[in-house]
Design an enzyme around this catalytic site. Structure first.
Site: not given
Ligand SMILES: NC(=O)c1ccc[n+]([C@@H]2O[C@H](COP(=O)([O-])OP(=O)(O)OC[C@H]3O[C@@H](n4cnc5c(N)ncnc54)[C@H](O)[C@@H]3O)[C@@H](O)[C@H]2O)c1
Length: 337
Positions: A113, A135, A177, A213, A223, A227, A231, A234, A238, A251
């Site tokens: 939990r 999130k 972003e 942010k 949200e 907040r 989006n 988005h 999306h 993304h």
């Molecule tokens: N929780 C939130 O508020 C929030 C906000 C925005 C996005 N997201 C989510 O985040 C995800 C996308 O995140 P992302 O763009 O970081 O993608 P990701 O985590 O898939 O990373 C992108 C790629 O980079 C590689 N990588 C990571 N760090 C590295 C480094 N320092 N050097 C070399 N390679 C590296 C990873 O292995 C991966 O292949 C999506 O699922 C999205 O929905 C969440």
């Protein structure tokens, strides 16, 4: 540089400093069982650097990419923690981008939990956006973020040295972003990105985007109102992301493309396209607009036929607006692909 997300008992610091990955033990209590969650695309040296600071460190390395943000990954983390005897006082640490961050956070939110977790973001997407705000989620089938929870981390450590290994496309993906933040809430950040060298001003960009942010999250943690401004881009983004499938655009690239139809001033649209070009972001998508619209109908922020979207009339001033699907269709077809 340090920022604080002031969320009452769930408050936490966000440290933005090169070299801090090696000093996490000075900033947080690692003298307990620690599960480090990362993926197989994150250079192993970052995971090792964290494990070296733990008394009892374990790791769970997920498959890289959006496919790793799955129920199976979440289950694997919980199973590892259970096997290793983790209790409610132990810790999860996410090392990587938004994918391991979102899954690790959901594992921490749900294990017994809810237990503590830290974020060590290593992509621009995670350092600018995903690591802050609490999130957490996993995808189900092709639908994003179906299961999740709000669960704030105890600390975020953004070490910009880790970005040195990040491929250029992922570098630009996260900066989309920051551009989003600039358009909805910080004209100075927009001008910085427009006029100055991005690499030389990276930490300042990270700082300003995070500051905005955090302010929004502080005023609306779950949200209910403001907040939703985050989006911006988005709703259509999306749809573009889903229409492209797993081999499609990233993304942040989709969010940037999704912002364009929501900018009402022609001059600002031209300036935004120029910044996108400077960052190396795509200016067009190839997916069929009808397919994009089809996926947009699955938007979980939809209420019946009404969609709350974010539009920008003036630089730095995003505003919420409720539109029908037909109105959205006009925006997609008018300015989309
Ligand atoms: N929780 C939130 O508020 C929030 C906000 C925005 C996005 N997201 C989510 O985040 C995800 C996308 O995140 P992302 O763009 O970081 O993608 P990701 O985590 O898939 O990373 C992108 C790629 O980079 C590689 N990588 C990571 N760090 C590295 C480094 N320092 N050097 C070399 N390679 C590296 C990873 O292995 C991966 O292949 C999506 O699922 C999205 O929905 C969440």
């Amino acid at each position: 540089m340090k920022l604080t997300a002031a969320l009452g008992p769930a408050s936490y610091d966000v440290i933005i400093k090169p070299g801090t990955l090696a000093r996490v033990h000075r900033l947080a209590n690692l003298r307990r069982r620690v599960m480090v969650v990362s993926d197989d695309g994150v250079p192993a040296k970052y995971v090792k650097a964290l494990l070296q600071q733990c008394d009892e460190g374990h790791s769970c390395i997920l498959p890289q990419g959006e496919g790793g943000k799955s129920i199976e990954s979440w289950q694997a983390i919980l199973a590892r923690m259970l096997d290793a005897g983790f209790d409610r006082h132990d810790l999860v640490v996410a090392v990587g981008g938004g994918v391991p961050g979102d899954v690790a956070g959901f594992a921490a939110a749900s294990y017994m939990r809810g237990i503590d977790w830290l974020q060590v973001p290593t992509t621009t997407m995670a350092q600018i956006d995903a690591s802050v705000g609490g999130k957490t989620a996993v995808n189900l089938g092709g639908t994003k973020n179906v299961a999740g929870a709000f669960h704030q981390p105890r600390l975020v450590v953004a070490d910009s040295n880790t970005l040195k290994t990040l491929p250029p496309r992922h570098m630009a993906n996260g900066l989309a972003e920051a551009l989003k933040t600039a358009l909805i809430g910080d004209a100075d950040l927009f001008e910085l990105m427009e006029q100055k060298d991005i690499a030389q001003n990276l930490e300042r960009i990270l700082y300003l985007a995070l500051r905005y942010k955090i302010g929004v999250v502080e005023r609306d943690a779950t949200e209910q109102g403001e907040r939703r401004l985050l989006n911006f881009g988005h709703t259509i983004g999306h749809g573009i992301e889903a229409a492209g499938g797993p081999q499609g655009l990233l993304h942040g690239e989709c969010v940037a493309l999704g912002m364009l139809p929501m900018i009402e001033s022609k001059t600002l649209l031209r300036r935004t396209r120029a910044v996108m070009r400077k960052l190396g972001l795509p200016l067009k998508y190839t997916a069929d607009p009808d397919t994009v619209l089809h996926y947009m109908q699955r938007d979980k922020k939809r209420e019946g036929d009404r969609y709350t979207i974010v539009r920008v009339k003036t630089l730095g001033e995003g505003a919420l607006e409720t539109v029908t699907f037909d109105e959205l269709r006009l925006l997609v077809k008018g300015n989309g692909g």
